[in-house]
Design an enzyme around this catalytic site. Structure first.
Site, short mmCIF file in Angstrom:
data_model
loop_
_atom_site.label_atom_id
_atom_site.label_comp_id
_atom_site.label_asym_id
_atom_site.label_seq_id
_atom_site.Cartn_x
_atom_site.Cartn_y
_atom_site.Cartn_z
N HIS A 92 -82.03 -2.64 40.36
CA HIS A 92 -82.93 -3.64 39.97
C HIS A 92 -84.22 -3.69 40.62
CE1 HIS A 92 -82.62 -8.15 38.80
NE2 HIS A 92 -83.55 -7.71 38.26
N HIS A 150 -71.44 -1.72 41.92
CA HIS A 150 -72.10 -3.18 42.01
C HIS A 150 -73.26 -3.09 42.77
CE1 HIS A 150 -71.52 -7.56 42.52
NE2 HIS A 150 -72.57 -7.39 43.47
N GLU A 151 -73.27 -2.51 43.93
CA GLU A 151 -74.58 -2.54 44.94
C GLU A 151 -75.50 -1.45 44.20
OE1 GLU A 151 -74.65 -4.74 46.80
OE2 GLU A 151 -72.54 -5.20 47.13
N HIS A 166 -77.75 -3.65 41.99
CA HIS A 166 -78.88 -4.29 42.63
C HIS A 166 -79.81 -3.54 43.14
CE1 HIS A 166 -76.87 -7.99 43.08
NE2 HIS A 166 -75.79 -7.77 43.71
ZN LIG Z 1 -73.97 -8.75 44.07
#
Ligand SMILES: [Zn+2]
Length: 677
Positions: free
Chosen positions: A475, A468-469, A472
């Site tokens: 991105h 998940h991290e 980010h």
């Molecule tokens: Zn998040």
């Protein structure tokens, strides 16, 4: 000061080892003064071209963030009393200054002039977008208003922020006000020892023997999920579901009037900015076009999830009757029955899976996944100044070895480090004339440190968190946008910003990927396929019911904000009742006052935005599904159209550029096991 302040150094990376607490306040004083001067210079110059005004503003922002980002990071991962004090002072300076800067009418007027120039239409799309977003930000902050309207808007903002503090305090106070003291351990039959230890600690806090059942989250969880005593569950349920309301035993915390006032002020503020309602105001900065689009999506989900949810409820009823002797299924039975079913039917022992996920294996697997998807490599560096021996730094390099970005990893729990997992920006990508700054990110988690001569062993949840991290982080660091305000996660719509993170999470639920990166710490053996299958079944257990609950909250939130009218007031209970009769398969008791403690929408930033959780899942499931269909070029598409593009276009445009169409709901339903094939 005699030595140079490392927080103000114009270097690619902060010199973490050199930063001391006494650097913080002088650095922030200087950085804030420099920002103020740069903006003043940009707005009072004769020139009204893009570079003079907007590029200069981006530079001012960049420099201010460059000084502050390492301080915020250190306060989170390397806390000391001196640093905490310095950080608090810096934080107070930043908060006050950002408020001032956000209300700078001259700055707004100068950017408006840029937009009014004859050559504005022929600027690059990125530049135009940066101008549009900057102007929108000022308008939504009320800066474009004049005279009385402007003052009224500011007054509303002050009153709303005061109400939001009072709302959350009432919830906290109501939570603390109720407890039930237990001296007979039999009353806690079914509650695991680890949870009982928490309840015993609550009792000790109050100087009591035995156990104290409270409304704090761990206590409510412990009782609702595990307590065999049905009457105890019912009492905790009732106390919890009526917190801060007119139905509570103690009504002094009732948030009812605060909700009325909050809704009235939100409506008025929206009207001052020319929005029809506060849902429209909220959705102005989101990907969903309007409340109707979000509501249609939620309706569609509800209709599609309902048959499965009804089946799940029937199964729960049957299980409760046959195994637990419960002839009726009440609201306070449901979590207990579900937890018992989960344990018996889908027992997955996270601890037992840990040996299959030693951190070095997982990291190598993650690097391989990133390389496979996006054709970039993470390359470890040992010559970087860090804040702790556990921290790591990687260059992100292209196929030809060009360094594109950097990422710091700090993965283990330790004293002085805030709990949880998060990604943060260290530096933004910025092409400023001849100077070029690479994007750099922080990735922080709290995994168990290596122990007993073994590497850190992760649970499957940890693997999901790491992915998940990393979403980010990617991105941010795969940005190809030259202006910081519209690159990476910056400026991305609230309901779309979790797309890359949730997209990456999906790979932790992908059989081939997960088994591929596993390797038993002693034997090297891969995760057995049947363990994976059980993990997946547990994930999808009662997914229909869970989905309907989220749809219920999200629909309530949107309707409440969209349909507010000064004459009829907030109509909280009526709206909630209407939504429940349309959506829920199991009706909670009429005295349930869940909304009175719904801090996320009344005191947090989720007003008319709770649907974002499901919306982001829709996007990520759909995007992942396109990968699962096995098209090789998909990673490059995702990188180019979504990660690299950031907020240079709307999230809807990014998604369409990637998928060739708008998002569709089937993949989300499939991921929850609500659709077969
Ligand atoms: Zn998040």
């Amino acid at each position: 000061m005699t030595d140079a302040n490392p927080l103000l150094a114009d270097s690619l990376l902060p010199d973490f080892a050199a930063i001391r607490p006494d650097h913080v306040v002088p650095a922030m004083e200087q950085a804030i003064a420099a920002h103020r001067a740069a903006v003043a210079h940009a707005t009072t110059q004769a020139g009204d071209d893009f570079d003079t005004v907007v590029l200069a503003s981006e530079r001012a922002e960049f420099d201010l963030a460059r000084a502050w980002a390492p301080v915020g990071h250190l306060a989170s991962v390397a806390d000391t009393p001196a640093l905490r004090e310095a950080h608090a002072q810096g934080q107070a300076m930043m908060t006050a200054y950002l408020m001032e800067a956000g209300q700078n009418h001259d700055h707004y007027a100068a950017i408006e002039k840029v937009a009014a120039r004859k050559d504005f239409p022929i600027l690059s799309p990125d530049k135009k977008r940066a101008v549009d977003l900057a102007l929108r930000g000022f308008r939504l902050a009320g800066v474009a208003l004049e005279g009385e309207a402007r003052q009224r808007f500011l007054d509303i903002g002050v009153e709303l922020s005061d109400l939001s503090v009072k709302f959350s305090n009432a919830v906290l106070d109501a939570t603390e006000a109720w407890s039930e003291h237990i001296t007979d351990e039999d009353a806690l039959a079914g509650v695991p020892d680890s949870d009982k230890a928490i309840l015993a600690a609550y009792a000790r806090e109050k100087g009591l023997p035995g156990w104290l059942v409270t409304l704090r989250q761990p206590s409510v969880q412990a009782i609702m999920l595990h307590a065999q005593d049905r009457a105890l569950r019912a009492r905790v349920y009732r106390a919890n579901a009526t917190r801060a309301s007119d139905m509570a035993e103690d009504r002094s915390f009732d948030n009812g009037e605060r909700i009325e006032r909050i809704m009235a002020l939100r409506h008025e503020a929206a009207a001052i900015l020319d929005f029809s309602d506060s849902a429209a105001h909220s959705l102005e900065t989101k990907m969903a076009q309007d409340a109707q689009e979000a509501l249609s999506f939620l309706d569609d989900l509800a209709v599609r999830a309902r048959p499965m949810a009804e089946r799940e409820l029937d199964e729960a009823r049957q299980f409760a009757r046959e195994h637990l002797g419960l002839d009726s299924l009440e609201a306070w039975d449901m979590p207990y029955v579900a937890e018992t079913m989960r344990r018996i039917l889908h027992g997955v022992d996270q601890e037992a899976m840990k040996p299959y996920f030693p951190l070095p294996c997982v990291l190598a697997g993650t690097e391989a996944l990133i390389e496979r998807l996006f054709d970039v490599r993470l390359r470890r560096r040992d010559d970087i100044s860090l804040w702790h021996a556990d921290a790591l730094y990687y260059d992100l390099v292209d196929r030809d070895g060009t360094i594109l970005a950097g990422v710091y990893l700090d993965l283990f729990a330790r004293a002085g480090k805030r709990g949880g997992a998060w990604m943060d920006v260290c530096r933004s990508r910025f092409r400023d004339g001849n100077r070029f700054h690479l994007p750099v990110a922080f990735l922080t988690t709290n995994f168990a440190p290596p122990a007993g001569g073994r590497p850190s062993l992760l649970t499957h949840n940890d693997v999901v968190t790491l992915f998940h991290e990393f979403g980010h982080v990617l991105h941010h660091i795969l940005s190809e946008i030259d202006l910081p305000s519209i690159g990476g996660i910056s400026g991305v719509e609230w309901d779309a910003v979790e797309l890359p993170s949730q997209f990456m999470e999906n790979f932790a639920w992908d059989k081939a990927t997960l088994i591929g990166l596993s390797g038993h710490v002693d034997t090297g053996e891969a995760l057995p396929a049947d363990l994976f299958d059980r993990l997946l079944a547990a994930r999808q257990f009662q997914a229909g019911l869970a989905l309907l609950r989220q749809v219920e909250f999200a629909t309530f939130d949107l309707l409440l904000h969209r349909d507010y009218a000064p004459a009829s007031g907030a109509r909280v209970n009526e709206t909630l009742a209407a939504v429940r009769s349309a959506v829920a398969v199991m009706q909670p008791p009429a005295w349930n006052r869940f909304a009175h403690a719904f801090s996320l929408i009344f005191a947090g930033g989720y007003a008319a935005g709770y649907y974002s959780y499901l919306w982001a899942e829709l996007l990520s499931a759909d995007a992942f599904d396109l990968f699962a269909q096995g098209d090789e070029g998909r990673g490059a598409d995702f990188r180019r159209e979504i990660l690299a593009a950031g907020a240079s276009r709307t999230a809807a445009e990014n998604f369409r550029a990637f998928a060739g169409r708008s998002p569709e709901i089937e993949a989300l339903l499939r991921s929850k096991g609500l659709l077969t094939a």
